[in-house]
Design an enzyme around this catalytic site. Structure first.
Site, short mmCIF file in Angstrom:
data_model
loop_
_atom_site.label_atom_id
_atom_site.label_comp_id
_atom_site.label_asym_id
_atom_site.label_seq_id
_atom_site.Cartn_x
_atom_site.Cartn_y
_atom_site.Cartn_z
N TYR A 53 75.74 77.13 -5.31
CA TYR A 53 74.45 77.48 -5.94
C TYR A 53 73.36 76.46 -5.60
O TYR A 53 72.18 76.83 -5.54
CB TYR A 53 74.64 77.70 -7.46
CG TYR A 53 75.41 78.98 -7.67
CD1 TYR A 53 74.80 80.22 -7.46
CD2 TYR A 53 76.76 78.97 -7.97
CE1 TYR A 53 75.51 81.40 -7.58
CE2 TYR A 53 77.49 80.16 -8.10
CZ TYR A 53 76.85 81.36 -7.89
OH TYR A 53 77.55 82.54 -7.98
N ASN A 89 68.52 90.60 -9.21
CA ASN A 89 68.36 89.40 -8.38
C ASN A 89 68.13 88.16 -9.24
O ASN A 89 67.45 88.21 -10.26
CB ASN A 89 67.18 89.57 -7.41
CG ASN A 89 67.43 90.70 -6.43
OD1 ASN A 89 68.56 91.17 -6.32
ND2 ASN A 89 66.40 91.13 -5.73
N VAL A 90 68.66 87.05 -8.75
CA VAL A 90 68.50 85.79 -9.48
C VAL A 90 67.36 84.96 -8.88
O VAL A 90 67.07 83.87 -9.34
CB VAL A 90 69.82 84.98 -9.49
CG1 VAL A 90 70.90 85.75 -10.23
CG2 VAL A 90 70.28 84.63 -8.08
N HIS A 106 71.17 89.30 -14.09
CA HIS A 106 72.29 88.46 -13.67
C HIS A 106 71.95 86.97 -13.63
O HIS A 106 72.62 86.21 -12.94
CB HIS A 106 72.81 88.93 -12.29
CG HIS A 106 73.41 90.30 -12.35
ND1 HIS A 106 73.55 91.12 -11.26
CD2 HIS A 106 73.90 91.00 -13.41
CE1 HIS A 106 74.10 92.26 -11.63
NE2 HIS A 106 74.31 92.22 -12.93
N CYS A 114 73.05 75.74 -20.47
CA CYS A 114 74.03 74.90 -21.17
C CYS A 114 75.29 75.71 -21.45
O CYS A 114 75.22 76.83 -21.94
CB CYS A 114 73.44 74.38 -22.48
SG CYS A 114 74.64 73.44 -23.44
N CYS A 117 75.39 75.63 -25.72
CA CYS A 117 74.42 76.31 -26.59
C CYS A 117 73.60 77.36 -25.85
O CYS A 117 72.76 78.01 -26.45
CB CYS A 117 73.51 75.28 -27.26
SG CYS A 117 72.24 74.60 -26.17
N GLY A 172 66.78 98.68 -3.10
CA GLY A 172 67.66 97.64 -2.56
C GLY A 172 68.88 97.30 -3.38
O GLY A 172 69.24 96.13 -3.47
N SER A 174 73.07 98.57 -3.93
CA SER A 174 74.16 99.44 -3.49
C SER A 174 74.77 100.21 -4.65
O SER A 174 75.57 101.11 -4.43
CB SER A 174 75.25 98.62 -2.80
OG SER A 174 75.84 97.76 -3.76
N1 APR Z 1 65.13 97.25 2.11
C1 APR Z 1 65.70 98.10 1.24
N2 APR Z 1 67.03 98.10 0.97
C2 APR Z 1 67.78 97.21 1.62
C3 APR Z 1 67.25 96.30 2.57
C4 APR Z 1 65.85 96.34 2.81
N3 APR Z 1 65.25 95.53 3.68
N4 APR Z 1 68.26 95.54 3.05
C5 APR Z 1 69.38 95.97 2.42
N5 APR Z 1 69.09 96.97 1.58
C6 APR Z 1 69.98 97.71 0.67
C7 APR Z 1 71.33 98.02 1.26
O1 APR Z 1 71.28 99.28 1.93
C8 APR Z 1 72.23 98.04 0.01
O2 APR Z 1 72.26 99.34 -0.56
O3 APR Z 1 70.21 96.87 -0.42
C9 APR Z 1 71.50 97.12 -0.97
C10 APR Z 1 72.17 95.78 -1.21
O4 APR Z 1 73.36 95.98 -1.93
P1 APR Z 1 74.23 94.76 -2.47
O5 APR Z 1 74.36 93.73 -1.39
O6 APR Z 1 75.47 95.29 -3.06
O7 APR Z 1 73.28 94.11 -3.59
P2 APR Z 1 73.13 94.49 -5.13
O8 APR Z 1 73.28 95.94 -5.37
O9 APR Z 1 71.89 93.83 -5.59
O10 APR Z 1 74.37 93.73 -5.75
C11 APR Z 1 74.52 93.73 -7.15
O11 APR Z 1 76.32 92.17 -6.98
O12 APR Z 1 77.44 90.25 -6.40
C12 APR Z 1 76.59 90.82 -7.25
O13 APR Z 1 75.44 89.66 -8.86
C13 APR Z 1 75.31 90.12 -7.54
O14 APR Z 1 73.29 91.07 -8.46
C14 APR Z 1 74.28 91.21 -7.44
C15 APR Z 1 75.11 92.47 -7.65
#
Ligand code: APR
Length: 231
Positions: A53, A89-90, A106, A114, A117, A172, A174
């Site tokens: 991190y 997103n973080v 997330h 902490c 707490c 963006g 999955s």
């Molecule tokens: N524009 C639009 N979509 C995009 C782009 C882009 N430039 N690049 C990638 N993608 C899409 C991919 O097609 C995919 O569907 O973004 C998605 C990314 O998916 P993941 O990598 O699974 O990310 P996410 O869904 O945010 O993951 C969820 O998983 O590990 C954990 O805590 C982490 O918050 C995260 C959670």
């Protein structure tokens, strides 16, 4: 409450230079979730987890918001009451683009939390000083990240926001961790924007599907949202 919910995942920050998780070359291809992002990692693999991190934070300091974050910020400035921004997103790219009240499901990388707490303190893009303790109770600090298997207290606000949502935008994600299809099914206006199909998403439940980079899709998305809000 906001009529429009913009729900995002790693894909919206990809064009700023932050890796996604599950695409080819994504973070979970290079690292094992169970070693650095699972409840318990901080007990048995603490230093490696903190180093991971620290590196994410340093990388975040080197990138900037992209056109998608910026367009959403401008839209929210035009319709402050109507737009809710919820992200898995973080990173702080929405905030740096000017977005307000972003709900981070997330956690938030520029903060430490902490372990006793739960109060948070900002470290920005710095390494976590290992001897630093909580300003409130002197408890030990951890990255403010929701690991797999950890409680995710912000999810309740997602459910609350979805009760008022009449227009849902997914950018963006999955859908592997937070599935939004069941919400989309009962919402009249919904847009899904990813780079490509995901096996965890049923694209048929969305009224519009755009497989393009977020920065290329965002103008059309903003136009559709404004059309919905003015109708
Ligand atoms: N524009 C639009 N979509 C995009 C782009 C882009 N430039 N690049 C990638 N993608 C899409 C991919 O097609 C995919 O569907 O973004 C998605 C990314 O998916 P993941 O990598 O699974 O990310 P996410 O869904 O945010 O993951 C969820 O998983 O590990 C954990 O805590 C982490 O918050 C995260 C959670």
């Amino acid at each position: 409450m906001a009529r429009v919910v913009i729900f995002s995942g790693a894909g919206i920050s990809a064009e700023s230079g932050l890796s996604t998780f599950r695409d080819t070359g994504g973070l979970w291809e290079k690292y094992r979730i169970e070693e650095i992002c699972q409840a318990g990692c901080l007990s048995w693999n603490r230093e490696n987890t903190l180093v991971f991190y620290d590196a994410r934070r340093a990388q975040l300091g080197d990138v900037v918001p992209n056109a998608a974050h910026e367009a959403i910020a401008k839209l929210q400035q035009r319709y402050p009451k109507d737009i809710a921004i919820i992200t898995q997103n973080v990173d702080d790219l929405f905030e740096r683009a000017g977005c307000k009240d972003v709900l981070h499901l997330h956690g938030f990388l520029p903060n430490l939390r902490c372990e006793k707490c739960s109060s948070t303190q900002a470290v920005g893009y710095e390494k976590q000083e290992r001897s630093l303790t909580c300003k409130v109770c002197s408890g030990s600090l951890r990255p403010d990240i929701v690991f797999f298997g950890d409680p995710a207290p912000m999810y309740q606000y997602l459910y609350e926001a979805m009760e008022d949502c009449k227009c849902l935008i997914i950018i963006g994600s999955s859908g592997n961790v937070v599935g939004m299809d069941h919400f989309a099914k009962s919402i009249k206006h919904s847009i899904l924007n990813n780079l490509e199909k995901s096996s965890a998403i049923d694209e048929k439940v969305y009224t519009k599907v755009i497989y393009k980079k977020a920065t290329e899709a965002i103008d059309e998305i903003v136009k559709d949202i404004e059309f919905f809000l003015k109708a």
